[in-house]
Enzyme design. Structure first.
Site, mmCIF file in Angstrom:
data_model
loop_
_atom_site.group_PDB
_atom_site.id
_atom_site.type_symbol
_atom_site.label_atom_id
_atom_site.label_comp_id
_atom_site.label_asym_id
_atom_site.label_seq_id
_atom_site.Cartn_x
_atom_site.Cartn_y
_atom_site.Cartn_z
ATOM 1 N N TYR A 15 -9.095 0.174 13.925
ATOM 2 C CA TYR A 15 -7.873 -0.577 13.646
ATOM 3 C C TYR A 15 -6.699 0.053 14.385
ATOM 4 O O TYR A 15 -6.812 1.173 14.880
ATOM 5 C CB TYR A 15 -7.606 -0.663 12.143
ATOM 6 C CG TYR A 15 -7.412 0.662 11.448
ATOM 7 C CD1 TYR A 15 -6.134 1.160 11.237
ATOM 8 C CD2 TYR A 15 -8.497 1.412 11.004
ATOM 9 C CE1 TYR A 15 -5.950 2.367 10.599
ATOM 10 C CE2 TYR A 15 -8.322 2.629 10.369
ATOM 11 C CZ TYR A 15 -7.046 3.106 10.167
ATOM 12 O OH TYR A 15 -6.861 4.294 9.558
ATOM 13 N N SER A 239 -0.927 6.218 2.010
ATOM 14 C CA SER A 239 -2.288 6.116 1.490
ATOM 15 C C SER A 239 -2.802 4.715 1.786
ATOM 16 O O SER A 239 -2.073 3.735 1.595
ATOM 17 C CB SER A 239 -2.304 6.399 -0.010
ATOM 18 O OG SER A 239 -2.397 5.199 -0.734
ATOM 19 N N LYS A 240 -4.041 4.680 2.266
ATOM 20 C CA LYS A 240 -4.591 3.392 2.688
ATOM 21 C C LYS A 240 -4.599 2.391 1.556
ATOM 22 O O LYS A 240 -4.468 1.209 1.753
ATOM 23 C CB LYS A 240 -6.031 3.583 3.180
ATOM 24 C CG LYS A 240 -6.075 3.989 4.626
ATOM 25 C CD LYS A 240 -7.478 3.845 5.156
ATOM 26 C CE LYS A 240 -7.672 4.819 6.304
ATOM 27 N NZ LYS A 240 -9.018 4.957 6.745
ATOM 28 N N ARG A 241 -4.770 2.911 0.348
ATOM 29 C CA ARG A 241 -4.857 2.006 -0.788
ATOM 30 C C ARG A 241 -3.491 1.398 -1.130
ATOM 31 O O ARG A 241 -3.360 0.227 -1.364
ATOM 32 C CB ARG A 241 -5.412 2.755 -2.003
ATOM 33 C CG ARG A 241 -6.651 2.137 -2.556
ATOM 34 C CD ARG A 241 -7.256 2.955 -3.692
ATOM 35 N NE ARG A 241 -6.861 4.352 -3.694
ATOM 36 C CZ ARG A 241 -6.015 4.877 -4.583
ATOM 37 N NH1 ARG A 241 -5.474 4.127 -5.504
ATOM 38 N NH2 ARG A 241 -5.721 6.160 -4.529
ATOM 39 N N ARG A 242 -2.472 2.268 -1.121
ATOM 40 C CA ARG A 242 -1.151 1.826 -1.559
ATOM 41 C C ARG A 242 -0.374 1.108 -0.446
ATOM 42 O O ARG A 242 0.242 0.091 -0.648
ATOM 43 C CB ARG A 242 -0.377 3.032 -2.060
ATOM 44 C CG ARG A 242 0.770 2.714 -2.985
ATOM 45 C CD ARG A 242 1.542 3.982 -3.284
ATOM 46 N NE ARG A 242 1.745 4.751 -2.080
ATOM 47 C CZ ARG A 242 1.603 6.068 -1.987
ATOM 48 N NH1 ARG A 242 1.242 6.757 -3.019
ATOM 49 N NH2 ARG A 242 1.811 6.703 -0.845
#
Ligand code: GLU
Length: 469
Positions: A15, A239-242
């Site tokens: 990505y 953070s990839k999640r947030r």
């Protein structure tokens, strides 16, 4: 001064990272600003991670953002001969030597050094053995003079560097013959005549060693500028999640490329307190000394605000082009472009932070079926609304001119008939009936855009819905 040549050198990892996109943008702007050129070099030497697909993703991301390289893409893996030749040269000149220490031996010595409380750098065991090519499995290391200052004047961070003893003789070739990252980067930057290396501050630690490589190759290093890392709210690591970190994700979430670019420009760079910059303006203003040294916060609220500003300003045809895939996704089929859709989009400009949100809000017009939002239906499609829905349906069915003024007159008449109730009591059930939700542009505008037959069908369906309970 010689020509400015910058480069963007991403590793294709699947990505386009937000931080990399900003690096690309700053390199592009710096080259533009100084009438120079931007080179795109794909650092694909890690064969397992570097697929054609991840390369395509990078290039698509750059294209989408409007960042156009003047040269390339070049692939680092196709430049192997140059890297090999440089290593041979360094071996011949004595700037490099073969090292037979195995990974296990090194780990053992390192462990012992660390547990004695000392810091570890390669201890130079093979440094003076003058091992030849037939010494068995070996790596190649660069021979550093421990006293040498490997420093540079960073265009963002100022005076930076280390004494060589802190780094030690690092490998430049693996035992399987593969050139290592620092060597390949330096050889490529030299060959491509890069004048300015502008990259993330995560590479600060590599630069001293790279300077040693330039010197060993008998060449002048380029200028270096390291960009502060992008952090999330409160200075926390992204953070990839947030926080989405891929450009692709922002695109899918409905951000316009110009808004995302504008947001990236302002992460770590400023020009007074100006917030909105066109690409041209940014290229004209961009200077490295206005890049902040401290880590740069990515503020999502600001991105939303910027996106809305750009959505507001976009010419209608462009806005429809941008919206189309989101609408198609929202309804599950391609969507026809009608004058009504154009009118609706004009009303939604001021009410949508993203294209995705706009598509959700425009769905009622392009979808055949509209599901009711559960909460909205519970609140507004219930027994007490029945007389209102029925009265409005009947009067609206008789309207000859379906326009906002006539619609308003009907609503006023029904309101008076129903004992002068508040307008919300009329508008909300109708809104849920025709859009499925309790929020839309003005009710007369919304009805006018949807048109008489579809509005009546939907109100009739809502009446059934309430009757069925
Ligand atoms: N390929 C490296 C990366 O993606 C960048 C190397 C460089 O800019 O020197 O982090």
């Amino acid at each position: 001064m010689a020509e400015v040549r910058t480069r963007f050198a991403p590793s294709p990892t699947g990505y386009l990272h937000l931080g990399s996109a900003r690096t690309a943008l700053f390199n592009w702007a710096y080259a533009r600003r100084h009438g120079g050129r931007l080179v795109l070099r794909i650092e694909d030497t890690d064969r397992e991670r570097s697929t054609q697909e991840s390369e395509d993703v990078l290039i698509r991301g750059l294209d989408w953002l409007g960042i156009v390289a003047d040269e390339g893409p070049f692939r680092q893996s196709e430049r192997r001969d140059l890297h090999d030749a440089a290593i041979e040269r360094l071996l011949r000149s004595g700037h490099a030597y073969r090292c037979r220490c195995s990974v296990d031996e090194l780990a053992e010595r390192r462990e012992a050094t660390l547990s004695a409380g000392n810091s570890w750098v390669y201890d130079g065991r093979c440094r003076d053995l003058e091992l030849g090519p037939d010494c068995g499995p070996h790596t190649v290391r660069l021979r550093l003079d421990p006293e040498e200052q490997l420093s540079w004047n960073d265009l963002v961070f100022g005076h930076s560097g280390q004494v060589a003893a802190e780094i030690g003789d690092l490998n430049i070739r693996r035992s399987d013959g593969h050139p290592l990252y620092n060597l390949a980067v330096v050889v490529d930057d030299l060959d491509m005549q890069i004048s300015h290396v502008i990259r993330g501050a995560d590479h600060l630690g590599n630069t001293s060693f790279q300077i040693a490589l330039y010197r060993a190759l008998g060449r002048m290093p380029p200028l270096f500028a390291h960009l502060p890392l992008i952090v999330g709210p409160g200075g926390k690591k992204l953070s990839k999640r947030r926080d989405p970190v891929s450009v692709e994700q922002y695109r899918e979430d409905g951000y316009l490329p110009r808004a995302l670019c504008n947001w990236l420009m302002r992460i770590g760079w400023s020009h007074g307190d100006q917030e909105i910059f066109s690409a041209d303006e940014f290229c004209n203003l961009f200077e490295l000394d206005a890049v902040n040294r401290s880590s740069a916060q990515a503020d999502r609220d600001k991105l939303d605000w910027l996106n809305q500003e750009y959505i507001r300003e976009l010419p209608e045809a462009e806005l429809l082009d941008a919206l189309e895939p989101f609408l198609a996704q929202a309804v599950g089929h391609p969507v026809k472009r009608t004058p009504e859709l154009g009118r609706l989009v004009e009303l939604l400009r001021d009410r949508s932070k993203t294209l995705k949100e706009m598509a959700e809000k425009a769905r009622f017009l392009v979808a055949e079926q509209i599901p009711y939002e559960e909460k909205a239906a519970k609140k507004f499609l219930k027994q007490p609304s029945l007389p209102i829905l029925t009265a409005l349906h009947d009067k609206l069915a008789g309207l000859e001119d379906w326009n906002e003024a006539m619609l308003e007159a009907v609503f006023e008449a029904v309101r008076a008939d129903q004992g002068d109730i508040g307008m919300g009591k009329l508008a909300q059930p109708i809104r849920v009936a025709i859009t499925g939700t309790s929020a839309s542009p003005g009710i007369y505008q919304t009805l006018a855009i949807l048109g008489q037959p579809r509005s009546l069908d939907r109100i009739a369906a809502a009446i059934h819905f309430v009757r069925r309970g």
